[in-house]
Design an enzyme around this catalytic site. Sequence first.
Site, PDB file in Angstrom:
ATOM      1  N   HIS A 126      -8.609  -8.267   3.139  1.00  0.00           N
ATOM      2  CA  HIS A 126      -7.831  -9.248   2.666  1.00  0.00           C
ATOM      3  C   HIS A 126      -8.423 -10.520   3.135  1.00  0.00           C
ATOM      4  O   HIS A 126      -7.795 -11.570   3.583  1.00  0.00           O
ATOM      5  CB  HIS A 126      -6.318  -9.353   3.011  1.00  0.00           C
ATOM      6  CG  HIS A 126      -5.503  -9.292   1.768  1.00  0.00           C
ATOM      7  ND1 HIS A 126      -4.217  -9.942   1.772  1.00  0.00           N
ATOM      8  CD2 HIS A 126      -5.575  -8.690   0.719  1.00  0.00           C
ATOM      9  CE1 HIS A 126      -3.708  -9.899   0.494  1.00  0.00           C
ATOM     10  NE2 HIS A 126      -4.401  -9.086  -0.376  1.00  0.00           N
ATOM     11  N   ASN A 127      -9.787 -10.630   2.828  1.00  0.00           N
ATOM     12  CA  ASN A 127     -10.517 -11.791   3.407  1.00  0.00           C
ATOM     13  C   ASN A 127     -10.385 -13.008   2.837  1.00  0.00           C
ATOM     14  O   ASN A 127     -10.097 -13.905   3.665  1.00  0.00           O
ATOM     15  CB  ASN A 127     -12.118 -11.504   3.304  1.00  0.00           C
ATOM     16  CG  ASN A 127     -12.399  -9.999   3.982  1.00  0.00           C
ATOM     17  OD1 ASN A 127     -11.597  -9.666   4.766  1.00  0.00           O
ATOM     18  ND2 ASN A 127     -13.387  -9.322   3.395  1.00  0.00           N
ATOM     19  N   HIS A 150     -13.135  -6.732  -7.691  1.00  0.00           N
ATOM     20  CA  HIS A 150     -12.395  -6.330  -6.774  1.00  0.00           C
ATOM     21  C   HIS A 150     -11.605  -4.847  -7.227  1.00  0.00           C
ATOM     22  O   HIS A 150     -11.157  -4.076  -6.416  1.00  0.00           O
ATOM     23  CB  HIS A 150     -11.077  -7.176  -6.311  1.00  0.00           C
ATOM     24  CG  HIS A 150     -10.136  -7.083  -5.289  1.00  0.00           C
ATOM     25  ND1 HIS A 150     -10.474  -7.070  -3.828  1.00  0.00           N
ATOM     26  CD2 HIS A 150      -8.845  -6.491  -5.361  1.00  0.00           C
ATOM     27  CE1 HIS A 150      -9.593  -6.905  -3.211  1.00  0.00           C
ATOM     28  NE2 HIS A 150      -8.470  -6.448  -3.884  1.00  0.00           N
ATOM     29  N   ASP A 209      -0.237   1.769   0.089  1.00  0.00           N
ATOM     30  CA  ASP A 209      -1.068   2.788  -0.368  1.00  0.00           C
ATOM     31  C   ASP A 209      -0.599   4.115   0.594  1.00  0.00           C
ATOM     32  O   ASP A 209      -0.971   5.109  -0.048  1.00  0.00           O
ATOM     33  CB  ASP A 209      -2.505   2.133   0.011  1.00  0.00           C
ATOM     34  CG  ASP A 209      -2.995   1.199  -0.823  1.00  0.00           C
ATOM     35  OD1 ASP A 209      -2.529   1.480  -2.091  1.00  0.00           O
ATOM     36  OD2 ASP A 209      -3.760   0.647  -0.801  1.00  0.00           O
ATOM     37  N   ASN A 237     -12.629   0.505   0.475  1.00  0.00           N
ATOM     38  CA  ASN A 237     -12.643  -0.800  -0.319  1.00  0.00           C
ATOM     39  C   ASN A 237     -14.066  -1.557  -0.020  1.00  0.00           C
ATOM     40  O   ASN A 237     -14.792  -1.427   1.335  1.00  0.00           O
ATOM     41  CB  ASN A 237     -11.595  -1.701   0.752  1.00  0.00           C
ATOM     42  CG  ASN A 237     -11.478  -3.148   0.086  1.00  0.00           C
ATOM     43  OD1 ASN A 237     -11.361  -4.108   0.844  1.00  0.00           O
ATOM     44  ND2 ASN A 237     -11.382  -3.238  -1.280  1.00  0.00           N
ATOM     45  N   GLU A 290      -8.530  -1.444   3.892  1.00  0.00           N
ATOM     46  CA  GLU A 290      -8.645  -2.581   2.929  1.00  0.00           C
ATOM     47  C   GLU A 290      -8.955  -4.079   3.296  1.00  0.00           C
ATOM     48  O   GLU A 290      -8.357  -4.255   4.434  1.00  0.00           O
ATOM     49  CB  GLU A 290      -7.495  -2.420   1.770  1.00  0.00           C
ATOM     50  CG  GLU A 290      -7.587  -1.474   1.048  1.00  0.00           C
ATOM     51  CD  GLU A 290      -6.970  -1.676  -0.274  1.00  0.00           C
ATOM     52  OE1 GLU A 290      -6.065  -2.447  -0.439  1.00  0.00           O
ATOM     53  OE2 GLU A 290      -7.143  -0.953  -1.431  1.00  0.00           O
ATOM     54  N   GLN A 348       4.583  -9.121  -4.256  1.00  0.00           N
ATOM     55  CA  GLN A 348       4.448  -7.778  -3.082  1.00  0.00           C
ATOM     56  C   GLN A 348       5.441  -7.008  -3.430  1.00  0.00           C
ATOM     57  O   GLN A 348       6.546  -7.383  -4.015  1.00  0.00           O
ATOM     58  CB  GLN A 348       4.246  -8.435  -1.788  1.00  0.00           C
ATOM     59  CG  GLN A 348       3.071  -9.264  -1.347  1.00  0.00           C
ATOM     60  CD  GLN A 348       1.709  -8.266  -1.718  1.00  0.00           C
ATOM     61  OE1 GLN A 348       1.394  -7.455  -0.661  1.00  0.00           O
ATOM     62  NE2 GLN A 348       0.854  -8.406  -2.563  1.00  0.00           N
TER      63      GLN A 348
END
EC number: 6.3.5.3
Length: 742
Positions: free
Chosen positions: A94-95, A47, A116, A535, A92, A313
């Site tokens: 976030h799977n 990642h 970002d 990503n 990006e 976060q």
Amino acid sequence: MKEPEVNLKLALEHGLTEEEYGWVCERLGRTPTFTELGIFSVMWSEHCSYKNSIALLKTLPRSGGRLLVGAGEENAGLVDIGDGLAIAFKIESHNHPSAVEPYQGAATGVGGILRDIFTMGARPIAALNSLRFGNLDDARTRYLFEGVVKGIGDYGNCFGVPTVAGEVYFDECYKTNPLVNAMAIGLVDTKRVASAVAKGNGNPVFIVGSSTGRDGIHGATFASEEISEKSEAKRPSVQVGDPFTEKLLLEATLEIIKNDLIVGIQDMGAAGISCSTSEMSAKGKSGMKINLDKVPLREHDMNAYEIMLSESQERMLVVVKKGKEEEVKKIFDKWDLHCEIIGEVTDEENLLIYHHGELKAEIPPVELVLGGNAPVYYRDTKEPEYFMETLSFDKNKLPEPDCISDTFEKIFSSPNIASKRWVYEQYDSMVRTNTIVGPGSDAAVIYIKETNKAIAAKTDCNGRYVYLNPKEGTKIAVAESARNVVCSGAIPLAITNCLNFGNPYKPENYWQFKKAIEGMSEACKYFNTPVTGGNVSFYNESPEAAVYPTPTIGMVGLIENLENVTTANFKNENDLIYVLGEDYEEIGGSEYLKVVHNLVKGDCPKIDLQAEKDLHHLVLNLIEQKLINSAHDISEGGILCALAECCIIDDENPIGANVHIPIKTREDFSFFSESQSRIIVTVSQENKEKFEEIASKSFTPFYFLGIAGGKSLNINEQYQFSLNHLMDLYYNSIPRKMNAKS
């Protein structure tokens, strides 16, 4: 807590290979500490390090056009749009988090991509997404779908960014591994672009924003393994988001950048403090001395390992200009956010991490980062056995449908074709009042205030096409995203990508990845749309199977004149309807083949990049000369579905049509073919002659289909569909399934 003994067994448990653990010991000249092992494990995870993809990614066109920074140089891509302004944008995934905790997984995906953007000094002006789920008849799929959409909507709505476009696909291969790709676009003054760099001996290092907790520890590592029954136990690896804090962080961040108080700034996303300290130091060819005692914590018994790996976060690492500390603190105090000095930049090119007076880590940052000395691999490739078998499919052996009308209605109401209004009605698409064209059209259009310009943006990928032919299918993804922004009146500028694939250690999966990169590179060079970054998301598979290879393309284009904004819906009674481009009766990988015959076979449609480029030039020329009133590309479902959409996309003013679609060999093939490089346009009667003159001089074939008007869609004087019936099929299909009992 007593730290465990660091050895090979512990390193393997952290996701490092035996060879990689040997490299760590060799480069440090000793056995790593527990904290150092944790840092290496996240920074060398797929990642963060892109260790299995970076060699191929470097073959993509990563500069040129209007790019202001090369791919991967900053947190997001940056494209010049003139007037001293630039667009920052990125996509990006976030799977994995969304698979185990759909609401927070999706919400924090949105939060991360927004950070970002604004760490570059850009104010976010739009959000997009690309989503993949299993079959909606499955209760678990509906739970994931509902949670993801609510997470995206709640975060974006609370933060105050319009969610303006996206795509949603459903297929069994995504059942246990949904794909949640979030994209954001921001606007920045080219003189105020911030960089993710640490330099200047003695400059203070701040951590700002939220406090640090245990949420998200090893989130990057979790994203670098396959989904399995054990994944539910990884729920603590999913971060928890707070959009209200992020909104405050946005304003404070833009203020310190505007006031020229900082040297560099970086979001704390994957790998948290480990990533931001090492990447900023490596970029500035500097070091840092960090005291973790100064980090504001939510839980006061956290050790150095946990603090360094936390992915809590809404946090940033900021290198402030020496002497500007009080000004920065004053700004963050005003926005009621943490702002603490936790260290300083050094010129020793070593990352020194202290906790409770003890040196917990001493690592040269260049050893940790992408582009530094992180591992780079070239994996084995093998053409999958299915590839030639699916290519040998003979469409002519398919039985013809008993009833074309029933077949069309089945396809038009399938969740992949039907309106995604159930999704986008949960998003605020109009906040900030920049949105000219919102969800439901070919591409979103966002106004650049105080100019006569707008940005068009779209996400695109047909995973079935890429599965059947990875190289050509990826070319189609680039071409269709470009075609969509062209239909909106925009010149394609650049792309970002989110490459969703299976386990790269399986040669068949890596073959798909390699071929997809080849196709993307060829198409982007052809359209002069360089890759700004993005990503890579590997390991998107469960014990049953991998997802379809899904290289999602996020395309942005520029509209220089607001008068050129174009939409898909028919505008006027008696307008003439034309199709630009040629049909080849291609049904490989089509919605027709899947929905009606339950097959994913054949080759994907062919894509001629020159023909596609010619089509773009023709459509933009026609728009510039005000000769067409609408434009809509023909994609999934074929020309019949595209015509129906043109009739009812504006459901407050639907306009029917009487058309004749040429039949080459069979009605089902001609009606539902997904041949590429085709666009339906409408022309006022008075512009017919001029339109046909220009179209005739182009390299693009065109055909007169019929005339807009009436309360129904009439096809070839044989089939008639009332607009009310079409709207019911189109707008109520997904709500009916979501309202079904589990």
